[in-house]
Each structure stands twice: as structure tokens, then as C-alpha cells.
Design a protein around this motif. Structure first.
Motif, PDB file in Angstrom:
ATOM      1  N   PRO A  13      38.613  95.934  38.531  1.00  0.00           N
ATOM      2  CA  PRO A  13      37.766  95.028  39.321  1.00  0.00           C
ATOM      3  C   PRO A  13      36.721  95.823  40.111  1.00  0.00           C
ATOM      4  CG  PRO A  13      39.905  95.276  40.354  1.00  0.00           C
ATOM      5  CD  PRO A  13      39.966  95.999  39.041  1.00  0.00           C
ATOM      6  N   ALA A  14      35.548  95.243  40.279  1.00  0.00           N
ATOM      7  CA  ALA A  14      34.470  95.879  41.041  1.00  0.00           C
ATOM      8  C   ALA A  14      34.422  95.223  42.420  1.00  0.00           C
ATOM      9  CB  ALA A  14      33.141  95.703  40.330  1.00  0.00           C
ATOM     10  N   PHE A  15      34.544  96.043  43.470  1.00  0.00           N
ATOM     11  CA  PHE A  15      34.495  95.542  44.836  1.00  0.00           C
ATOM     12  C   PHE A  15      33.151  95.909  45.453  1.00  0.00           C
ATOM     13  CE2 PHE A  15      38.998  96.453  44.005  1.00  0.00           C
ATOM     14  CZ  PHE A  15      39.523  95.187  44.196  1.00  0.00           C
ATOM     15  N   PRO A  16      32.562  95.009  46.207  1.00  0.00           N
ATOM     16  CA  PRO A  16      31.298  95.344  46.870  1.00  0.00           C
ATOM     17  C   PRO A  16      31.504  96.508  47.843  1.00  0.00           C
ATOM     18  CG  PRO A  16      31.741  92.996  46.985  1.00  0.00           C
ATOM     19  CD  PRO A  16      32.955  93.645  46.430  1.00  0.00           C
ATOM     20  N   PRO A  17      30.528  97.456  47.925  1.00  0.00           N
ATOM     21  CA  PRO A  17      30.706  98.627  48.779  1.00  0.00           C
ATOM     22  C   PRO A  17      30.824  98.245  50.254  1.00  0.00           C
ATOM     23  CG  PRO A  17      28.505  98.581  47.800  1.00  0.00           C
ATOM     24  CD  PRO A  17      29.271  97.451  47.228  1.00  0.00           C
ATOM     25  N   GLY A  18      31.809  98.846  50.946  1.00  0.00           N
ATOM     26  CA  GLY A  18      31.980  98.634  52.371  1.00  0.00           C
ATOM     27  C   GLY A  18      32.644  97.328  52.744  1.00  0.00           C
ATOM     28  N   ARG A  19      32.955  96.509  51.793  1.00  0.00           N
ATOM     29  CA  ARG A  19      33.469  95.188  52.089  1.00  0.00           C
ATOM     30  C   ARG A  19      34.960  95.187  52.424  1.00  0.00           C
ATOM     31  NH1 ARG A  19      32.242  89.856  49.808  1.00  0.00           N
ATOM     32  NH2 ARG A  19      30.413  89.713  51.053  1.00  0.00           N
ATOM     33  N   TYR A  20      35.751  95.980  51.730  1.00  0.00           N
ATOM     34  CA  TYR A  20      37.197  95.934  51.879  1.00  0.00           C
ATOM     35  C   TYR A  20      37.771  97.222  52.452  1.00  0.00           C
ATOM     36  CZ  TYR A  20      36.657  91.830  48.995  1.00  0.00           C
ATOM     37  OH  TYR A  20      36.272  90.623  48.514  1.00  0.00           O
ATOM     38  N   GLY A  21      37.004  98.008  53.119  1.00  0.00           N
ATOM     39  CA  GLY A  21      37.504  99.245  53.712  1.00  0.00           C
ATOM     40  C   GLY A  21      37.581 100.367  52.697  1.00  0.00           C
ATOM     41  N   ARG A  22      38.197 101.437  53.114  1.00  0.00           N
ATOM     42  CA  ARG A  22      38.276 102.622  52.285  1.00  0.00           C
ATOM     43  C   ARG A  22      39.359 102.443  51.220  1.00  0.00           C
ATOM     44  NH1 ARG A  22      40.952 107.462  52.202  1.00  0.00           N
ATOM     45  NH2 ARG A  22      42.339 106.985  53.937  1.00  0.00           N
ATOM     46  N   ARG A  23      39.067 102.831  50.012  1.00  0.00           N
ATOM     47  CA  ARG A  23      40.032 102.778  48.920  1.00  0.00           C
ATOM     48  C   ARG A  23      40.981 103.960  49.038  1.00  0.00           C
ATOM     49  NH1 ARG A  23      39.100  99.385  44.313  1.00  0.00           N
ATOM     50  NH2 ARG A  23      41.017 100.423  43.801  1.00  0.00           N
ATOM     51  N   ARG A  24      42.239 103.714  48.890  1.00  0.00           N
ATOM     52  CA  ARG A  24      43.214 104.794  48.979  1.00  0.00           C
ATOM     53  C   ARG A  24      43.368 105.478  47.636  1.00  0.00           C
ATOM     54  NH1 ARG A  24      47.908 101.614  52.116  1.00  0.00           N
ATOM     55  NH2 ARG A  24      46.797 101.312  54.056  1.00  0.00           N
ATOM     56  N   GLU A  25      43.502 106.759  47.716  1.00  0.00           N
ATOM     57  CA  GLU A  25      43.822 107.516  46.515  1.00  0.00           C
ATOM     58  C   GLU A  25      45.310 107.342  46.259  1.00  0.00           C
ATOM     59  OE1 GLU A  25      41.695 109.130  44.586  1.00  0.00           O
ATOM     60  OE2 GLU A  25      40.090 108.413  45.897  1.00  0.00           O
ATOM     61  N   PRO A  26      45.730 107.346  45.025  1.00  0.00           N
ATOM     62  CA  PRO A  26      47.161 107.225  44.771  1.00  0.00           C
ATOM     63  C   PRO A  26      47.903 108.356  45.483  1.00  0.00           C
ATOM     64  CG  PRO A  26      45.903 107.173  42.719  1.00  0.00           C
ATOM     65  CD  PRO A  26      44.950 107.461  43.818  1.00  0.00           C
ATOM     66  N   GLY A  27      48.812 107.983  46.392  1.00  0.00           N
ATOM     67  CA  GLY A  27      49.523 108.974  47.192  1.00  0.00           C
ATOM     68  C   GLY A  27      50.771 109.474  46.485  1.00  0.00           C
ATOM     69  N   ARG A  28      51.328 110.515  47.044  1.00  0.00           N
ATOM     70  CA  ARG A  28      52.567 111.042  46.449  1.00  0.00           C
ATOM     71  C   ARG A  28      53.723 110.154  46.900  1.00  0.00           C
ATOM     72  NH1 ARG A  28      55.915 114.194  49.591  1.00  0.00           N
ATOM     73  NH2 ARG A  28      55.171 114.508  51.712  1.00  0.00           N
ATOM     74  N   ARG A  29      54.736 110.116  46.121  1.00  0.00           N
ATOM     75  CA  ARG A  29      55.904 109.309  46.464  1.00  0.00           C
ATOM     76  C   ARG A  29      56.687 109.995  47.568  1.00  0.00           C
ATOM     77  NH1 ARG A  29      57.562 105.718  41.795  1.00  0.00           N
ATOM     78  NH2 ARG A  29      55.723 105.798  40.514  1.00  0.00           N
ATOM     79  N   ARG A  30      57.479 109.225  48.265  1.00  0.00           N
ATOM     80  CA  ARG A  30      58.269 109.770  49.362  1.00  0.00           C
ATOM     81  C   ARG A  30      59.752 109.733  49.000  1.00  0.00           C
ATOM     82  NH1 ARG A  30      54.834 107.357  54.346  1.00  0.00           N
ATOM     83  NH2 ARG A  30      52.950 108.437  53.746  1.00  0.00           N
ATOM     84  N   PRO A  31      60.217 110.716  48.243  1.00  0.00           N
ATOM     85  CA  PRO A  31      61.627 110.697  47.824  1.00  0.00           C
ATOM     86  C   PRO A  31      62.582 110.913  48.990  1.00  0.00           C
ATOM     87  CG  PRO A  31      60.593 112.741  47.136  1.00  0.00           C
ATOM     88  CD  PRO A  31      59.504 111.863  47.706  1.00  0.00           C
ATOM     89  N   LEU A  32      62.139 111.606  50.029  1.00  0.00           N
ATOM     90  CA  LEU A  32      63.013 111.839  51.176  1.00  0.00           C
ATOM     91  C   LEU A  32      63.344 110.508  51.866  1.00  0.00           C
ATOM     92  CD1 LEU A  32      64.493 113.822  52.987  1.00  0.00           C
ATOM     93  CD2 LEU A  32      62.407 114.009  54.356  1.00  0.00           C
ATOM     94  N   LEU A  33      62.347 109.661  52.047  1.00  0.00           N
ATOM     95  CA  LEU A  33      62.570 108.369  52.678  1.00  0.00           C
ATOM     96  C   LEU A  33      63.510 107.509  51.831  1.00  0.00           C
ATOM     97  CD1 LEU A  33      61.930 106.372  54.935  1.00  0.00           C
ATOM     98  CD2 LEU A  33      59.964 105.616  53.584  1.00  0.00           C
ATOM     99  N   ALA A  34      63.311 107.494  50.528  1.00  0.00           N
ATOM    100  CA  ALA A  34      64.182 106.709  49.646  1.00  0.00           C
ATOM    101  C   ALA A  34      65.615 107.252  49.690  1.00  0.00           C
ATOM    102  CB  ALA A  34      63.646 106.739  48.219  1.00  0.00           C
ATOM    103  N   ALA A  35      65.768 108.571  49.716  1.00  0.00           N
ATOM    104  CA  ALA A  35      67.108 109.166  49.773  1.00  0.00           C
ATOM    105  C   ALA A  35      67.793 108.824  51.095  1.00  0.00           C
ATOM    106  CB  ALA A  35      67.024 110.675  49.589  1.00  0.00           C
ATOM    107  N   LEU A  36      67.063 108.890  52.199  1.00  0.00           N
ATOM    108  CA  LEU A  36      67.650 108.548  53.499  1.00  0.00           C
ATOM    109  C   LEU A  36      68.059 107.083  53.563  1.00  0.00           C
ATOM    110  CD1 LEU A  36      65.395 110.570  55.971  1.00  0.00           C
ATOM    111  CD2 LEU A  36      67.759 111.042  55.309  1.00  0.00           C
ATOM    112  N   LEU A  37      67.241 106.217  53.013  1.00  0.00           N
ATOM    113  CA  LEU A  37      67.600 104.793  52.977  1.00  0.00           C
ATOM    114  C   LEU A  37      68.837 104.561  52.115  1.00  0.00           C
ATOM    115  CD1 LEU A  37      64.145 103.013  52.757  1.00  0.00           C
ATOM    116  CD2 LEU A  37      65.787 102.910  54.622  1.00  0.00           C
ATOM    117  N   ALA A  38      68.932 105.237  50.986  1.00  0.00           N
ATOM    118  CA  ALA A  38      70.102 105.093  50.125  1.00  0.00           C
ATOM    119  C   ALA A  38      71.357 105.590  50.833  1.00  0.00           C
ATOM    120  CB  ALA A  38      69.890 105.854  48.819  1.00  0.00           C
ATOM    121  N   ILE A  39      71.272 106.693  51.541  1.00  0.00           N
ATOM    122  CA  ILE A  39      72.415 107.225  52.280  1.00  0.00           C
ATOM    123  C   ILE A  39      72.835 106.256  53.382  1.00  0.00           C
ATOM    124  CG2 ILE A  39      73.142 109.059  53.867  1.00  0.00           C
ATOM    125  CD1 ILE A  39      71.505 110.981  52.094  1.00  0.00           C
TER     126      ILE A  39
END
Length: 144
Positions: A13-39
């Protein structure tokens, strides 16, 4: 950088510039948070399991209802069998419920096994506040 039709992959999809804020780059996953929640979940479930076992699961004090008879407007006769340590005794909680499931009687009964036996059969009359539908043994525990 603003997105244009030339910089977008086909089908995106094409978004108009400046309309919806800054686009996030795909971030790294947070395995530590998932492991702590599982524990935390496993620890919580373990605590619940231990509590329920202590409350309902002692195999040395097992009870089974054989039959409930003598149902009138004010009583029910409960026949039950209890497994206790050899020659020991148990305190069993009996209750009666009406057709709607509401409790109409509750009583603790002490049952003692003869020497050399692990099972004892008992019969108890519960006096009820309304007409019962069922008589049952909720649990048995060692005497205090």
C-alpha cells in the motif's frame, strides 16, 4: 525518505508522506521477554497445581459415594467408601444439593478404619434445609 510508487514493492500500500507518522523498520524479536513470560506462566500454573493437589488430591484419603437414598424433604442418606492409611481415620466433608445445585446441607464426618484395613464403608444421614437431589462426599482429609 518518502515513499513513492517507484520505491514501493508491487502490491504494497502507498501512504501519503507525513500522514501516518514514521514507518518502523522491522525490529528484532525479543526472545528474552517471551522466555520470561513463559517462565512466569509455568511458575504460576505450578503454584495452582500444588495448591489444588493439597486441597483435593491426597491419594491416602480417597472417597467414593456408593449410593444416596432415603431422600425426603429434610434428609438424604449417603453411603460412601473411604480409603485411609492402614488402621487410620479420616474427616470427610459431606454435602447435599438441591435440583438447582444449591447446597442444602454440609457436615463433617469422622470415619475410622478397623485395624489392618485400608477401606471403610460408612453411612451418614444429612439433615437438609430443603429437598435434596444428590448427596456427595466433597473430600476427605486426615484428622486434625
Amino acid at each position: 525518505m518518502t515513499e513513492t510508487h517507484a520505491t514501493l514493492p508491487p502490491g504494497a500500500p502507498a501512504f501519503p508522506p507525513g500522514r501516518y507518522g514514521r514507518r518502523r523498520e522491522p525490529g528484532r524479536r525479543r526472545p528474552l521477554l517471551a522466555a520470561l513470560l513463559a517462565i512466569a506462566v509455568v511458575a504460576g500454573l505450578s503454584l495452582v497445581t500444588v495448591r489444588l493437589y493439597r486441597q483435593y488430591g491426597d491419594p491416602n484419603y480417597d472417597a467414593q459415594v456408593i449410593t444416596y437414598t432415603g431422600i425426603t424433604d429434610s434428609q438424604v442418606l449417603v453411603d460412601f467408601r473411604v480409603t485411609v492409611p492402614e488402621g487410620g481415620s479420616a474427616v470427610c466433608l459431606l454435602r447435599a444439593r438441591n435440583r438447582d445445585g444449591a447446597e442444602v446441607a454440609r457436615e463433617e464426618v469422622t470415619v475410622t478404619a478397623p485395624p489392618g484395613q485400608r477401606q471403610v464403608t460408612a453411612q451418614h444421614r444429612l439433615v437438609t434445609s430443603a429437598r435434596p437431589f444428590i448427596g456427595e462426599v466433597v473430600r476427605c482429609r486426615p484428622p486434625a
